[in-house]
Design a protein around this motif. Structure first.
Motif, PDB file in Angstrom:
ATOM      1  N   GLY A 189      14.920  23.679  28.208  1.00  0.00           N
ATOM      2  CA  GLY A 189      13.865  23.027  28.970  1.00  0.00           C
ATOM      3  C   GLY A 189      13.930  21.529  29.129  1.00  0.00           C
ATOM      4  O   GLY A 189      13.552  21.028  30.168  1.00  0.00           O
ATOM      5  N   PHE A 190      14.412  20.779  28.118  1.00  0.00           N
ATOM      6  CA  PHE A 190      14.337  19.326  28.268  1.00  0.00           C
ATOM      7  C   PHE A 190      15.074  18.848  29.513  1.00  0.00           C
ATOM      8  O   PHE A 190      14.566  18.038  30.283  1.00  0.00           O
ATOM      9  CB  PHE A 190      14.898  18.589  27.047  1.00  0.00           C
ATOM     10  CG  PHE A 190      14.839  17.084  27.231  1.00  0.00           C
ATOM     11  CD1 PHE A 190      13.680  16.394  26.956  1.00  0.00           C
ATOM     12  CD2 PHE A 190      15.921  16.396  27.765  1.00  0.00           C
ATOM     13  CE1 PHE A 190      13.599  15.028  27.194  1.00  0.00           C
ATOM     14  CE2 PHE A 190      15.839  15.026  28.005  1.00  0.00           C
ATOM     15  CZ  PHE A 190      14.679  14.348  27.709  1.00  0.00           C
ATOM     16  N   SER A 247      10.498  23.682  42.366  1.00  0.00           N
ATOM     17  CA  SER A 247      10.589  22.493  41.519  1.00  0.00           C
ATOM     18  C   SER A 247      11.847  21.679  41.814  1.00  0.00           C
ATOM     19  O   SER A 247      12.244  20.846  41.014  1.00  0.00           O
ATOM     20  CB  SER A 247      10.524  22.888  40.045  1.00  0.00           C
ATOM     21  OG  SER A 247      11.543  23.809  39.741  1.00  0.00           O
ATOM     22  N   ARG A 265       8.800  15.739  43.505  1.00  0.00           N
ATOM     23  CA  ARG A 265       8.760  15.599  42.045  1.00  0.00           C
ATOM     24  C   ARG A 265       7.568  14.775  41.567  1.00  0.00           C
ATOM     25  O   ARG A 265       7.043  15.001  40.486  1.00  0.00           O
ATOM     26  CB  ARG A 265      10.063  14.964  41.544  1.00  0.00           C
ATOM     27  CG  ARG A 265      11.213  15.943  41.600  1.00  0.00           C
ATOM     28  CD  ARG A 265      12.528  15.307  41.229  1.00  0.00           C
ATOM     29  NE  ARG A 265      13.628  16.170  41.665  1.00  0.00           N
ATOM     30  CZ  ARG A 265      14.804  15.734  42.085  1.00  0.00           C
ATOM     31  NH1 ARG A 265      15.054  14.440  42.135  1.00  0.00           N
ATOM     32  NH2 ARG A 265      15.714  16.595  42.466  1.00  0.00           N
ATOM     33  N   VAL A 309       5.740  20.727  35.781  1.00  0.00           N
ATOM     34  CA  VAL A 309       6.346  22.042  35.579  1.00  0.00           C
ATOM     35  C   VAL A 309       6.368  22.393  34.095  1.00  0.00           C
ATOM     36  O   VAL A 309       6.800  21.595  33.273  1.00  0.00           O
ATOM     37  CB  VAL A 309       7.795  22.095  36.113  1.00  0.00           C
ATOM     38  CG1 VAL A 309       8.293  23.534  36.111  1.00  0.00           C
ATOM     39  CG2 VAL A 309       7.880  21.513  37.510  1.00  0.00           C
ATOM     40  N   PHE A 330       8.054  25.128  31.748  1.00  0.00           N
ATOM     41  CA  PHE A 330       9.105  26.139  31.792  1.00  0.00           C
ATOM     42  C   PHE A 330       8.847  27.232  30.754  1.00  0.00           C
ATOM     43  O   PHE A 330       7.988  27.087  29.892  1.00  0.00           O
ATOM     44  CB  PHE A 330      10.466  25.486  31.537  1.00  0.00           C
ATOM     45  CG  PHE A 330      10.798  24.429  32.541  1.00  0.00           C
ATOM     46  CD1 PHE A 330      11.357  24.764  33.765  1.00  0.00           C
ATOM     47  CD2 PHE A 330      10.520  23.100  32.280  1.00  0.00           C
ATOM     48  CE1 PHE A 330      11.641  23.791  34.693  1.00  0.00           C
ATOM     49  CE2 PHE A 330      10.801  22.124  33.214  1.00  0.00           C
ATOM     50  CZ  PHE A 330      11.359  22.468  34.420  1.00  0.00           C
ATOM     51  N   ALA A 343       9.833  22.126  26.757  1.00  0.00           N
ATOM     52  CA  ALA A 343      10.860  21.095  26.955  1.00  0.00           C
ATOM     53  C   ALA A 343      10.691  19.988  25.928  1.00  0.00           C
ATOM     54  O   ALA A 343      10.699  18.811  26.264  1.00  0.00           O
ATOM     55  CB  ALA A 343      10.759  20.541  28.377  1.00  0.00           C
ATOM     56  N   ARG A 391       2.589  17.547  28.101  1.00  0.00           N
ATOM     57  CA  ARG A 391       3.764  16.893  28.684  1.00  0.00           C
ATOM     58  C   ARG A 391       3.773  17.041  30.203  1.00  0.00           C
ATOM     59  O   ARG A 391       3.994  16.077  30.932  1.00  0.00           O
ATOM     60  CB  ARG A 391       5.044  17.511  28.109  1.00  0.00           C
ATOM     61  CG  ARG A 391       6.293  17.042  28.793  1.00  0.00           C
ATOM     62  CD  ARG A 391       7.499  17.902  28.481  1.00  0.00           C
ATOM     63  NE  ARG A 391       7.413  19.275  28.972  1.00  0.00           N
ATOM     64  CZ  ARG A 391       7.522  19.633  30.258  1.00  0.00           C
ATOM     65  NH1 ARG A 391       7.716  18.717  31.182  1.00  0.00           N
ATOM     66  NH2 ARG A 391       7.439  20.899  30.608  1.00  0.00           N
TER      67      ARG A 391
END
Lengths: 258, 316
Positions: free
Chosen positions: A87-88, B52, B77, B82, B84, B88, B149
């Motif tokens: 994910g990062f 995305s 963007r 987003v 995931f 992340a 985030r």
């Protein structure tokens, strides 16, 4: 904090908090230096003549610095492969940050780590028999930075399209190890058969190692170096610029195949 | 009509020979809560990657608040948050370090960022965990940090890709509760991809994606109402033969879905005696129930939601 400094800082914090990485990154070159050094010390005769002849430990020292730089720099980018799914990387790519600052942040982060590791290794200088001048050390650090940047950027270039860390390790063994072995780090360019010498002359790492070696003897000329200091630095700088350019171009493509 | 938050027009995507999305078209109204329901491998993740800006569609266009995701990714963007399937976040970094790095990626200034982080951590009940490393948090708390985030830059559109995967029901509930003020107070548009029926049921509108095709589109209520007041499901050893003889002998519309036979009739209870009389032992069970989204899915997709979608897998 700009995106670039944030990414740079992230690499540093992650590295500092991962003790196994620090030990591995220091232990491996130290082991190489001591084992190869003591192993060959008695039998390896340098082609350089008379009083200038150096012992093998001394000869190998800049080569091991190059190894620290190459492996730390390239290894720091393995996280890009790991972060594809976790994910990062995706999160960074959907942020309105330019791809170039992502690449530069990762590259400068990895290069800094490489430089720090190399600096730690320099504490062993007194054991090497080398007595560099202060200005020589400054040149050395600059060369280390160039090599660090080149190989982190090269790592990003490989990592961008690679889906498993297995593939990444294969690249390390098939590309990086031969590049290091054939760079004048382990044995000098003089005295090898002509075809091998050609390969070594074309290997960009040869000039990095040579620049490291020259700076350790600066202002004198280093024995058994592959090229003069000016040429060595110039080739290393051109190589760094080329790899950075290729990497910046590669990451413009989408992360997932079209 | 106001500009839609998302407009997907005839999007087709192929990975080599594999068709991941086939001629998908739909709009999402600004400020609404939209769900994409479908099994794994149905095309949800591919569609999210396109929205995305991580993937360009092979054919067709997708736009976020009027900005084309393939031609103006940068403009998209800025408007997009987003979440995931995997958080992340860096495990070794603290909650606040993680959030500061992501805030920097969005170009947020130090003062704005500090305030925004404070607000979000408080909203999600995380203010005491700011200095903890992410790896020390439970899965549910990590998800909430990841949500914070994604919300740092106050996105107008939030994409959530199976955001509650791996969470227990309590943690799932509190994840959705944490999102509630965002819709209510900030008017954000939310799109969630899910294979969970209760999550889809909570949406204003849903699209059902199966094997790359959008097989149904509408509000959960309307989609369920289309099936009538009640649906009738029969099970038998040989559902195919049963459906055939129902059609031939009783003239009712019957089709095989998964391992069951669905009979379409305006008043299912009324025909039960006739069914038992005609087929007797061949009928193992008959169920009459108010339509659920699962029924909606089965009727439109022709198979059950939890049936593997014919071994299709998504390339990484």
């Amino acid at each position: 904090m700009t995106a670039l400094t944030a990414l740079w800082k992230r690499e540093i914090i992650k590295f500092v908090r991962d003790r196994s990485r620090i030990i591995g990154a220091l232990g491996q070159p130290l082991g190489f230096w001591l084992l190869l050094g003591f192993g060959f010390q008695g039998t390896f005769r340098m082609p350089s003549n008379g009083d200038a002849a150096v012992g093998y430990m001394e000869f190998l020292f800049p080569g091991v610095i190059a190894m620290v730089l190459l492996f730390t720099a390239l290894f720091s980018t393995i996280s890009i492969v790991e972060e594809r799914k976790s994910g990062f990387l995706q999160a960074a790519l959907v942020a309105p940050t330019s791809r170039l600052s992502l690449v530069l942040g990762a590259t400068l982060g990895g290069a800094t780590l490489a430089l720090l590791q190399a600096a730690l290794f320099l504490f062993l200088l007194p054991l090497s028999g080398l007595h560099p001048t202060p200005l020589g050390l400054v040149i050395l650090v600059g060369v280390c930075a160039l090599i660090g940047i080149s190989f982190t950027a090269l790592g990003v270039l490989f990592a961008w399209r690679m889906e498993t860390t297995r593939g990444f390790h294969a690249v390390m063994n098939l590309v990086l190890l031969p590049m290091w072995l054939l760079s004048g780090a382990v044995f000098p360019l003089t005295g090898v058969p002509a075809p091998l010498r050609w390969v070594m002359t074309l290997n960009p790492v040869t000039y990095g190692v040579s620049a490291l070696r020259q700076s350790l003897y600066w202002p004198a000329s280093a024995p058994d170096a592959s090229a003069p200091l000016g040429l060595s630095i110039a080739v290393s700088a051109v190589f760094a610029a080329l790899i950075l350019y290729l990497t910046a171009r590669a990451v413009r493509r989408p992360l997932f195949g079209d | 009509m106001a500009e839609p938050a998302v407009s997907v027009q005839r999007v087709t995507h192929r990975y080599g020979d594999h068709v991941a999305l086939c001629d998908v078209t739909f709009d999402v109204e600004a400020g609404s809560f939209f769900g994409l329901l479908g099994p794994n491998g149905g095309g949800k993740t591919t569609l999210f990657r396109i929205l995305s800006t991580l993937l360009r569609p092979t054919e067709g266009t997708a736009a976020v608040f009027g900005a084309d995701t393939a031609r103006a990714p940068h403009a998209v963007r800025r408007k997009l948050g987003v979440i995931f399937q995997q958080p992340a976040l860096d495990d070794e970094l603290t909650v606040s370090e993680n959030l500061r790095i992501h805030g920097a990626l969005y170009g947020l200034g130090k003062r704005d960022l500090t305030r925004r982080i404070g607000t979000l951590l408080e909203r999600f009940g995380l203010e005491k965990r700011a200095r903890d490393r992410v790896k020390a948090l439970s899965g549910g708390l990590q998800r909430r940090v990841d949500l914070a985030r994604g919300l740092l830059h106050s996105p107008r559109l939030l994409l959530l890709d199976e955001p509650t995967t791996g969470l227990d029901p309590v943690a799932r509930r509190s994840f959705w509760d944490a999102l509630e003020p965002l819709r209510r107070d900030e008017g954000a548009t939310i799109i969630v991809a899910t294979h969970l029926l209760d999550e889809a049921d909570a949406c204003d509108r849903i699209g059902i994606l199966d094997r790359g095709r959008l097989v149904a589109l509408g509000s959960p209520e309307a989609l369920k109402a289309e099936l009538g007041d009640a649906t009738l499901w029969l099970s038998a050893d040989d559902p195919r033969a049963l459906a055939e003889s129902i059609r031939a002998r009783l003239g009712f519309e019957a089709r095989v879905i998964g391992a069951q036979v669905q009979v379409r009739h305006p008043d299912p209870p009324a025909i039960l005696p006739a069914l038992y009389e005609t087929f007797g032992d061949a009928l193992k069970s008959a169920t009459v129930r108010t339509p659920t989204l699962e029924d909606v899915f089965m009727v439109h997709a022709g198979h059950a939601l939890d049936e593997a979608a014919h071994g299709e897998t998504l390339p990484a």
